[in-house]
Design a protein around this motif. Structure first.
Motif, mmCIF file in Angstrom:
data_model
loop_
_atom_site.group_PDB
_atom_site.id
_atom_site.type_symbol
_atom_site.label_atom_id
_atom_site.label_comp_id
_atom_site.label_asym_id
_atom_site.label_seq_id
_atom_site.Cartn_x
_atom_site.Cartn_y
_atom_site.Cartn_z
ATOM 1 N N LEU A 187 28.200 48.482 -41.924
ATOM 2 C CA LEU A 187 29.014 47.786 -42.918
ATOM 3 C C LEU A 187 29.519 46.448 -42.408
ATOM 4 C CD1 LEU A 187 31.094 50.842 -44.168
ATOM 5 C CD2 LEU A 187 28.958 49.930 -45.085
ATOM 6 N N GLY A 188 29.981 46.410 -41.175
ATOM 7 C CA GLY A 188 30.539 45.175 -40.663
ATOM 8 C C GLY A 188 31.894 44.878 -41.282
ATOM 9 N N TYR A 197 22.701 52.850 -52.545
ATOM 10 C CA TYR A 197 21.544 53.729 -52.741
ATOM 11 C C TYR A 197 20.496 53.475 -51.650
ATOM 12 C CZ TYR A 197 23.536 53.542 -57.498
ATOM 13 O OH TYR A 197 24.380 53.542 -58.580
ATOM 14 N N GLY A 198 20.153 52.202 -51.456
ATOM 15 C CA GLY A 198 19.146 51.867 -50.458
ATOM 16 C C GLY A 198 19.597 52.158 -49.046
ATOM 17 N N MET A 199 20.893 51.964 -48.775
ATOM 18 C CA MET A 199 21.407 52.221 -47.424
ATOM 19 C C MET A 199 21.250 53.675 -47.027
ATOM 20 S SD MET A 199 24.929 50.036 -47.118
ATOM 21 C CE MET A 199 24.945 48.252 -47.260
ATOM 22 N N VAL A 200 21.750 54.578 -47.866
ATOM 23 C CA VAL A 200 21.739 55.991 -47.488
ATOM 24 C C VAL A 200 20.321 56.558 -47.489
ATOM 25 C CG1 VAL A 200 24.089 56.334 -48.298
ATOM 26 C CG2 VAL A 200 22.209 56.753 -49.858
ATOM 27 N N ALA A 208 28.970 59.494 -44.128
ATOM 28 C CA ALA A 208 29.943 58.600 -43.501
ATOM 29 C C ALA A 208 29.857 57.195 -44.082
ATOM 30 C CB ALA A 208 29.715 58.565 -41.988
ATOM 31 N N VAL A 209 28.639 56.663 -44.195
ATOM 32 C CA VAL A 209 28.472 55.327 -44.767
ATOM 33 C C VAL A 209 28.847 55.323 -46.246
ATOM 34 C CG1 VAL A 209 26.737 53.597 -45.395
ATOM 35 C CG2 VAL A 209 26.761 54.569 -43.102
ATOM 36 N N GLY A 210 28.504 56.410 -46.947
ATOM 37 C CA GLY A 210 28.862 56.483 -48.362
ATOM 38 C C GLY A 210 30.358 56.379 -48.587
ATOM 39 N N LEU A 250 34.927 52.895 -49.957
ATOM 40 C CA LEU A 250 36.361 52.691 -49.802
ATOM 41 C C LEU A 250 36.751 51.251 -50.118
ATOM 42 C CD1 LEU A 250 38.891 54.273 -48.928
ATOM 43 C CD2 LEU A 250 38.510 53.423 -46.614
ATOM 44 N N SER A 251 35.968 50.293 -49.656
ATOM 45 C CA SER A 251 36.284 48.893 -49.928
ATOM 46 C C SER A 251 36.167 48.568 -51.412
ATOM 47 C CB SER A 251 35.347 47.985 -49.120
ATOM 48 O OG SER A 251 35.560 48.149 -47.735
ATOM 49 N N TRP A 252 35.233 49.223 -52.091
ATOM 50 C CA TRP A 252 35.098 48.977 -53.531
ATOM 51 C C TRP A 252 36.252 49.606 -54.300
ATOM 52 C CZ3 TRP A 252 31.692 45.477 -55.113
ATOM 53 C CH2 TRP A 252 30.644 45.148 -54.234
#
Length: 599
Positions: free
Chosen positions: A67-68, A91-94, A288-290, A295-297
């Protein structure tokens, strides 16, 4: 805000940065001892963390690297002013994590190399392919880190009035010191501290905004009515900035390139003690990434509910969309001493930990793939190599600081990061796919494929910059409620008046960089349409060009050296072995004339 209060915030900021930076370095001697006990020298302990990092810490570090710091500041403003389109890149990330487990981890986990790009030389027998791939990574990550360094300078400029260059210089200086003293293990621990802090701070933002607007149902209804939540939009138009198709396919290709072909992540994989642990870590990163990504959104949704009737940008309270979150902290958390300092410290230290871990990878690749081949450095000891790697890291910190000063003209932290990643991902992913999945590919084909992919994506990017007005229209907000809202109250810091005065100057700069008008005619109309293709598709186009050209050139030029089956994907190697053991094909039946001659 009173001077005493501001001084308290600065104290909290300084304490948080110092503690969160010093804590990861506290165990550096223990890391070295653990590495020595495991049989690793100081150099490998610096690069690969000495195996002394827990699985949970590795999961959080990989998620953090995914995420950075841009997610903390950039995604909330993205939702407030442009909606949820970029949210769908999740979607593409996970989807990329399980594919990396299957495609790349079995190929080079056991290679025991310091640079993942050394695998390309082993596979293709070409140092030029290795150097071109390594150079692509260095370019991409250097530009991405410039965006990372720029991110906290936005907040520090908005809150304290610090010039961007001063904040960037301070961040780069601390990163250089951390890089010299620490290693990958310290960077991973810094990632863990920063991730947990960002989660807690984001939760506080969401809670405060939700309470102030009247509850979660009100936040959701406001975002629905304001058109901020629009999912599953398949426009069928590749010129759309981001829709569901480009978020899924385009981000998938970018994420495969990042997670599977980037030294930053491969270093983390190779620091683990088993291939099974790597798979567990990557699959655990899906939830975890999801959560961390979303959270930021959610923070952005809360901010929109607060400011939907009084847009601080339209009201002149801030100079750029990326400053809406710092403004919110000043506006809504004046009652809580230290919250502003904690927010600024979290941003600063988030960029710092991300910068340190990536500078580690940049300096390692530069040494292994370029500098170590110089005659002056051949045969030097491991301790001398480590010293050179650290010096290279300090140089990168300075270069990244200088590049960060120009990020503001690219279009913000989210736009800049996506553009850089997409434009450089195609060639890198394509050459690794050629190496692992295409046995016929050789060094000439790989080199031709990478150069072709770079040429196509660079041509599209330059054409877009010169001829396409890619300014994205902001979704509407109102200033009608400013008369009786908290946003219309006295500003917490007088410096925001300066930001309001700077807004016309920034708009003038954007106008001065307007694209050139293209000539008329059907050919130019077709080219303009091509240049208008969204940068989200650059990684897909680059990958396809690289694989297609590489396979064709490889088939035309023939094998240049014998391919070791261990350097191919296990499934491809198995198919090749079966093909080699297959009986020769039967001869075609002879013609009647041939039969008569034989008789």
């Amino acid at each position: 805000m009173q001077a005493g209060w501001l001084a308290w915030e600065c104290v909290v900021f300084a304490l948080f940065v110092c503690l969160s930076s010093c804590a990861p370095l506290w165990r550096r001697k223990r890391d070295a001892a653990a590495a020595a006990a495991a049989g690793d020298d100081a150099k490998r302990a610096y690069i690969f963390a000495g195996g002394g990092v827990s699985t949970l810490a590795m999961i959080l570090s990989v998620a953090r690297g995914t995420l950075g710091v841009r997610s903390f500041l950039g995604f909330p403003s993205e939702l407030v002013y442009f909606g949820s389109a970029v949210w769908e890149t999740l979607y593409g990330m996970v989807l990329a994590f399980p594919l990396v487990c299957w495609l790349f981890i079995p190929v080079y986990y056991r290679l025991n190399t310091n640079s993942v790009y050394e695998y390309l030389q082993m596979r293709f027998g070409s140092r030029w392919v290795r150097r071109l791939a390594a150079g692509t990574f260095l370019l991409r990550q250097t530009l991405n880190l410039a965006v990372t360094v720029y991110t906290p300078t936005v907040a520090l400029h908005a809150v304290l009035g610090l010039p961007h260059w001063a904040s960037a210089a301070a961040l780069s200086a601390v990163a250089a010191v951390f890089n010299v003293l620490g290693g990958l293990a310290a960077a991973i621990r810094a990632d863990v501290i920063q991730t947990l802090t960002m989660v807690l701070v984001s939760a506080a933002f969401i809670a405060q905004a939700t309470v102030s607007v009247g509850g979660p149902a009100r936040v959701l209804s406001d975002n629905m009515e304001g058109g901020r939540l629009r999912f599953f939009r398949f426009t069928g138009d590749m010129t759309t900035r981001v829709d569901t198709a480009s978020a899924l396919v385009g981000q998938l290709f970018m994420s495969l390139s990042v997670y599977g072909c980037q030294q930053t992540f491969v270093q983390r994989y190779c620091s683990m003690d088993s291939e099974a642990r790597v798979r567990r870590t990557l699959l655990a990163n899906v939830p975890a990434v999801g959560v961390l990504f979303s959270l930021s959104w959610l923070v952005g949704m809360a901010l929109y509910a607060v400011y939907r009737a009084c847009d601080p940008l339209a009201a002149g309270r801030i100079a750029a969309p990326d400053e809406v979150l710092p403004y919110y902290v000043q506006d809504q958390f004046a009652f809580l001493p230290g919250m502003l300092g904690l927010f600024l410290g979290s941003l600063f230290n988030g960029a710092l930990s991300f910068l340190v871990s990536n500078v580690n990878s940049l300096s390692t690749v530069t040494w292994e793939d370029f500098v170590s081949a110089a005659p002056a450095f051949r045969g030097i000891s491991d301790s001398q190599q480590l010293t050179v790697i650290k010096i290279i890291g300090v140089v990168y910190a300075l270069v990244i600081m200088l590049l960060s000063l120009g990020v503001g003209q690219v279009g913000g932290v989210v736009e800049g990061s996506l553009l850089v990643t997409s434009a450089t991902s195609g060639a890198l992913l394509g050459v690794f796919l050629l190496a692992a999945l295409v046995p016929v590919a050789n060094g000439r084909g790989a080199l031709a494929g990478m150069l072709s992919a770079h040429a196509v994506t660079a041509w599209l990017a330059v054409g877009r910059l010169l001829y396409v007005d890619d300014a994205v229209a902001m979704l509407p907000l109102s200033v009608e409620g400013c008369g009786n809202s908290t946003a219309a109250a006295a500003l917490p810091l007088a410096v925001n008046r300066t930001l309001a005065e700077l807004a016309p100057v920034l708009r003038a700069l954007q106008t001065a960089h307007a694209p050139h008008a293209a000539p008329h005619g059907p050919l130019w109309a077709a080219l303009l349409r091509l240049y208008s293709v969204s940068y989200m598709w650059y990684a897909v186009l680059g990958t396809l060009v690289c694989v297609l050209v590489g396979a064709l050139v490889g088939a035309a030029t023939g094998a240049q050296h014998t391919v070791d089956p261990r350097l191919l994907h296990p499934l491809v190697a198995r198919l090749c072995r079966r093909a080699d053991k297959a009986p020769p094909p039967p001869e075609p039946p002879a013609s009647p004339a041939a039969l008569r001659t034989r008789l």
